[in-house]
Enzyme design. Structure first.
Site, short mmCIF file in Angstrom:
data_model
loop_
_atom_site.label_atom_id
_atom_site.label_comp_id
_atom_site.label_asym_id
_atom_site.label_seq_id
_atom_site.Cartn_x
_atom_site.Cartn_y
_atom_site.Cartn_z
N GLY A 28 57.54 -80.65 19.03
CA GLY A 28 56.57 -79.47 18.36
C GLY A 28 56.66 -78.17 19.67
N TYR A 29 55.93 -77.09 18.84
CA TYR A 29 56.13 -76.07 20.04
C TYR A 29 54.22 -75.88 20.09
CZ TYR A 29 60.85 -75.83 20.39
OH TYR A 29 62.15 -75.46 21.18
N ILE A 30 54.03 -76.08 21.75
CA ILE A 30 52.12 -75.55 21.54
C ILE A 30 52.01 -74.10 22.00
CG2 ILE A 30 50.54 -75.37 22.67
CD1 ILE A 30 51.56 -78.34 23.83
#
Length: 160
Positions: A28-30
């Site tokens: 997942g990308y922040i």
């Protein structure tokens, strides 16, 4: 910090060889910046990692990026994971040797089901440029934004 030099290709079909090591990956990308810089979380098996990637400065070629990764405790990962909502990929990665190189085949799941890519990492830009992809590799998508994991995570499968 390390320099990551890799080339990426599409696959139309894939049957893992008996020597392949499988890893389940939730990614997942922040944060994702327009220049390709990304901050991501990864759960790989029992491991949890916070990573930052950005394009390497010239004279490095388009296949080179700077990568920094740090292990996270379960609690840290769990606290940060909700920040990746709407920017995630799930895939199974198969790592094995083929054509004299270590290859990583990603078989995507969920909304990206049906997509399969293969990446080859290199020690130098010269090795990357000299690599002749085997016949079972499909079209090269190195540097094609639509096939970057961060774009797949936020925009889904490319139209074509």
């Amino acid at each position: 910090m390390s320099l990551e030099i890799e080339r990426k290709f599409l696959l139309s079909a894939f049957e893992p060889p008996p020597t392949a090591v499988r890893q389940h990956i939730e990614q997942g990308y922040i944060a994702i910046k327009d220049d390709g810089t990304e901050v991501r979380l990864r759960r790989i098996g029992e491991g949890r990692v916070l990573g930052v990637k950005r394009r390497a400065s010239p004279p490095a070629g388009p296949a080179a990026r700077i990568e920094v990764e740090r292990a996270l405790e379960e609690r840290e990962f769990t606290d940060l994971w909700p920040a990746t909502e709407g920017a995630r990929v799930i895939k199974d990665r198969y790592t094995f040797e083929a054509s004299g190189a270590i290859v990583q085949v990603d078989v995507y799941q969920g909304g990206l089901a049906g997509l399969r890519t293969v990446e080859v990492e290199f020690a130098t830009e010269a090795e990357a440029e000299a690599f002749a992809a085997p016949d079972w590799f499909g079209a090269e998508v190195t540097g094609v934004k639509a096939y970057g994991n961060q774009t797949l995570a936020t925009a889904g499968l490319p139209e074509s």
